[in-house]
Design a protein around this motif. Sequence first.
Motif, mmCIF file in Angstrom:
data_model
loop_
_atom_site.group_PDB
_atom_site.id
_atom_site.type_symbol
_atom_site.label_atom_id
_atom_site.label_comp_id
_atom_site.label_asym_id
_atom_site.label_seq_id
_atom_site.Cartn_x
_atom_site.Cartn_y
_atom_site.Cartn_z
ATOM 1 N N GLY A 48 29.303 -2.339 78.901
ATOM 2 C CA GLY A 48 28.384 -2.299 77.743
ATOM 3 C C GLY A 48 29.104 -2.331 76.411
ATOM 4 N N TRP A 49 30.367 -1.889 76.399
ATOM 5 C CA TRP A 49 31.141 -1.844 75.148
ATOM 6 C C TRP A 49 31.178 -3.240 74.524
ATOM 7 N N LYS A 50 31.306 -4.260 75.344
ATOM 8 C CA LYS A 50 31.328 -5.648 74.808
ATOM 9 C C LYS A 50 29.917 -6.236 74.796
ATOM 10 N N LEU A 74 40.826 2.722 60.925
ATOM 11 C CA LEU A 74 39.973 2.762 59.722
ATOM 12 C C LEU A 74 38.591 3.320 60.011
ATOM 13 N N ASN A 75 38.387 3.878 61.204
ATOM 14 C CA ASN A 75 37.058 4.273 61.654
ATOM 15 C C ASN A 75 36.679 5.660 61.127
ATOM 16 N N PHE A 76 36.413 5.734 59.823
ATOM 17 C CA PHE A 76 36.027 7.036 59.253
ATOM 18 C C PHE A 76 35.166 6.870 57.991
ATOM 19 N N SER A 77 34.333 7.845 57.744
ATOM 20 C CA SER A 77 33.652 8.076 56.466
ATOM 21 C C SER A 77 32.930 6.864 55.875
ATOM 22 N N HIS A 96 25.602 -5.907 57.883
ATOM 23 C CA HIS A 96 26.033 -4.780 58.717
ATOM 24 C C HIS A 96 26.387 -3.591 57.847
ATOM 25 N N SER A 97 26.028 -2.391 58.302
ATOM 26 C CA SER A 97 26.301 -1.163 57.519
ATOM 27 C C SER A 97 27.182 -0.216 58.333
ATOM 28 N N GLY A 98 27.678 0.809 57.669
ATOM 29 C CA GLY A 98 28.428 1.871 58.340
ATOM 30 C C GLY A 98 29.624 1.330 59.085
ATOM 31 N N TYR A 99 29.842 1.913 60.260
ATOM 32 C CA TYR A 99 30.986 1.483 61.079
ATOM 33 C C TYR A 99 30.948 -0.010 61.335
ATOM 34 N N TRP A 100 29.765 -0.553 61.523
ATOM 35 C CA TRP A 100 29.675 -1.989 61.815
ATOM 36 C C TRP A 100 30.045 -2.837 60.605
ATOM 37 N N SER A 101 29.954 -2.274 59.399
ATOM 38 C CA SER A 101 30.407 -3.054 58.222
ATOM 39 C C SER A 101 31.923 -3.244 58.293
ATOM 40 N N TYR A 206 40.721 15.587 67.426
ATOM 41 C CA TYR A 206 41.306 14.273 67.764
ATOM 42 C C TYR A 206 40.236 13.192 67.888
ATOM 43 N N LYS A 207 39.287 13.139 66.980
ATOM 44 C CA LYS A 207 38.168 12.217 67.109
ATOM 45 C C LYS A 207 38.634 10.763 67.168
ATOM 46 N N ARG A 208 39.401 10.300 66.205
ATOM 47 C CA ARG A 208 39.778 8.866 66.207
ATOM 48 C C ARG A 208 40.765 8.565 67.339
ATOM 49 N N ASP A 239 32.057 13.223 65.341
ATOM 50 C CA ASP A 239 31.817 12.479 64.099
ATOM 51 C C ASP A 239 30.690 13.146 63.326
ATOM 52 N N TYR A 240 29.959 12.371 62.462
ATOM 53 C CA TYR A 240 28.849 12.984 61.740
ATOM 54 C C TYR A 240 27.486 12.469 62.225
ATOM 55 N N ARG A 241 27.495 11.576 63.204
ATOM 56 C CA ARG A 241 26.230 11.030 63.715
ATOM 57 C C ARG A 241 25.737 11.781 64.946
ATOM 58 N N ILE A 242 26.626 12.064 65.873
ATOM 59 C CA ILE A 242 26.185 12.707 67.132
ATOM 60 C C ILE A 242 25.581 14.091 66.871
ATOM 61 N N PRO A 243 26.150 14.908 65.983
ATOM 62 C CA PRO A 243 25.519 16.216 65.738
ATOM 63 C C PRO A 243 24.064 16.056 65.273
ATOM 64 N N ALA A 320 21.331 7.092 68.043
ATOM 65 C CA ALA A 320 21.188 7.613 66.671
ATOM 66 C C ALA A 320 21.045 6.464 65.672
ATOM 67 N N ARG A 321 21.758 5.383 65.939
ATOM 68 C CA ARG A 321 21.672 4.221 65.053
ATOM 69 C C ARG A 321 20.278 3.614 65.112
ATOM 70 N N GLU A 322 19.748 3.529 66.344
ATOM 71 C CA GLU A 322 18.437 2.884 66.531
ATOM 72 C C GLU A 322 17.284 3.781 66.072
ATOM 73 N N PHE A 339 39.449 11.581 59.069
ATOM 74 C CA PHE A 339 39.441 11.894 60.505
ATOM 75 C C PHE A 339 38.209 11.372 61.245
ATOM 76 N N TYR A 340 37.089 11.216 60.529
ATOM 77 C CA TYR A 340 35.865 10.724 61.208
ATOM 78 C C TYR A 340 34.860 10.223 60.193
HETATM 79 N N1 56B Z 1 30.902 9.810 68.228
HETATM 80 C C1 56B Z 1 31.028 8.531 67.865
HETATM 81 N N2 56B Z 1 31.317 8.261 66.580
HETATM 82 C C2 56B Z 1 31.433 6.952 66.241
HETATM 83 C C3 56B Z 1 31.288 5.891 67.132
HETATM 84 C C4 56B Z 1 31.503 4.701 66.382
HETATM 85 C C5 56B Z 1 31.463 3.291 66.845
HETATM 86 N N3 56B Z 1 31.512 3.116 68.252
HETATM 87 C C6 56B Z 1 30.852 1.934 68.725
HETATM 88 C C7 56B Z 1 31.812 0.928 69.153
HETATM 89 C C8 56B Z 1 31.792 0.790 70.472
HETATM 90 C C9 56B Z 1 30.882 1.729 71.095
HETATM 91 O O1 56B Z 1 30.096 1.093 72.058
HETATM 92 C C10 56B Z 1 30.054 2.242 69.952
HETATM 93 O O2 56B Z 1 28.843 1.534 69.872
HETATM 94 C C11 56B Z 1 31.747 5.079 65.074
HETATM 95 N N4 56B Z 1 31.698 6.430 65.027
HETATM 96 C C12 56B Z 1 31.734 7.319 63.877
HETATM 97 O O3 56B Z 1 30.380 7.359 63.391
HETATM 98 C C13 56B Z 1 30.396 7.456 61.970
HETATM 99 C C14 56B Z 1 29.818 6.167 61.426
HETATM 100 O O4 56B Z 1 28.433 6.167 61.676
HETATM 101 P P1 56B Z 1 27.498 5.160 60.791
HETATM 102 O O5 56B Z 1 27.691 5.613 59.324
HETATM 103 O O6 56B Z 1 26.109 5.365 61.347
HETATM 104 O O7 56B Z 1 28.068 3.767 61.007
HETATM 105 C C15 56B Z 1 31.848 7.634 61.572
HETATM 106 O O8 56B Z 1 32.186 9.013 61.634
HETATM 107 C C16 56B Z 1 32.560 6.895 62.703
HETATM 108 O O9 56B Z 1 33.902 7.358 62.861
HETATM 109 C C17 56B Z 1 30.991 6.203 68.496
HETATM 110 O O10 56B Z 1 30.827 5.352 69.383
HETATM 111 N N5 56B Z 1 30.866 7.534 68.796
#
Ligand code: 56B
Length: 340
Positions: A48-50, A74-77, A96-101, A206-208, A239-243, A320-322, A339-340
């Motif tokens: 599913g990752w791809k 670069l996966n933070f903030s 695309h926004s957030g991480y996807w940007s 150790y999030k990233r 990160d800040y989305r899962i909580p 959470a995104r959806e 860090f996240y």
């Molecule tokens: N816990 C957790 N945190 C994750 C991800 C991802 C991207 N993973 C994707 C890639 C392949 C996988 O299949 C995932 O679909 C980014 N983040 C964090 O989220 C925040 C960005 O959020 P928003 O502003 O809404 O884009 C930011 O802290 C970022 O570091 C994850 O998967 N899990």
Amino acid sequence: MECFLMPKESGKFITDRSKDVLVLEEGVRKVAEMLYGKINSKEFDPTGWKSLHELNPQVMNEDSINWVFVADTLNFSFWSESEEHKCLVKYKGKMHSGYWSLCAAINRALDEGIPITSASYYSTMTLDQLKHVLRSDTDIPMPLIEERHRVLKEAGHILLEKFDGSFLNCVNESGKSAQKLLQLVVENFPSYKDVATFEDKKIAFYKRAQILVADIWGLLEGKGDGSFNDIGSLTMFADYRIPQALVSLGAMKYSEELMKKLKHGVLFQSGERLEVEIRGCSIWCVELIRDYMLHLGAQKGDTIENLNAVLIDYYLWDYAREHRKDMANIPIHRVRCIFY
Ligand SMILES: Nc1nc2c(c(CN[C@H]3C=C[C@H](O)[C@@H]3O)cn2[C@@H]2O[C@H](COP(=O)(O)O)[C@@H](O)[C@H]2O)c(=O)[nH]1
């Protein structure tokens, strides 16, 4: 060498002492039952990752491994002050926004002939060159651009010096162990050392580093160089989305005091008590969700192939995104850090 509690033990230690964040047993069970119904879907399969994310690299090769390393460095903030005005990157006709940007910007650069995933390039790129690569298609730039420049150059230099310029060499040194690869990353790349002190205990999130190992596993579908025999030992990525998702789904609860700060958009400091409680309880909450899903499987006599905190995390993050609008009443906690 300083020793830190690993993420799982950190999650338990913090949860047992947390004052403003609660993990709710009943809510954990409810979420576990909801996710259990999806256990045979694509979301709970490493492929599913791809297949679920068009911006992720689709080819399992060394270039893709180095793409993942740059993206997770670069996966933070990505959060913005206002939901209406934020950094957006247009790629192949879609915004695309957030991480996807970030992912869209990396792919846009590669299409423009900029070798942004090559360590010999990004270890010496200028701030202006990175600003061009990460440029927004709105008037709001991607946050922390200077920090991104610093950590990217640092990671590039280290990758060239210690791993001959390719993250595949780091993966191969791990001997197919997720924990070994995690240690190699946090010991060699300083920006990945996501740690804190809680009640005088040295704890690690150790999030990233964990998501980097998980994304390599996802890219390679848990096969070949990515067949980590201990992938199940990784925790969710704090990160800040899962909580936000866990509270919204009723598996976690914030105190009145904390909710008030969140609703006021208070800026938290990385490592302060409330922020550490949110991150630590999220880790432990997902551990309990996984355990209860395994319990359900045993009760039903089902054999569950792939069930680990990584896939639960990925599912909840995509969820959470959806469901951004449904979760609007639960604010994210705002921190500016690398860090996240
Ligand atoms: N816990 C957790 N945190 C994750 C991800 C991802 C991207 N993973 C994707 C890639 C392949 C996988 O299949 C995932 O679909 C980014 N983040 C964090 O989220 C925040 C960005 O959020 P928003 O502003 O809404 O884009 C930011 O802290 C970022 O570091 C994850 O998967 N899990």
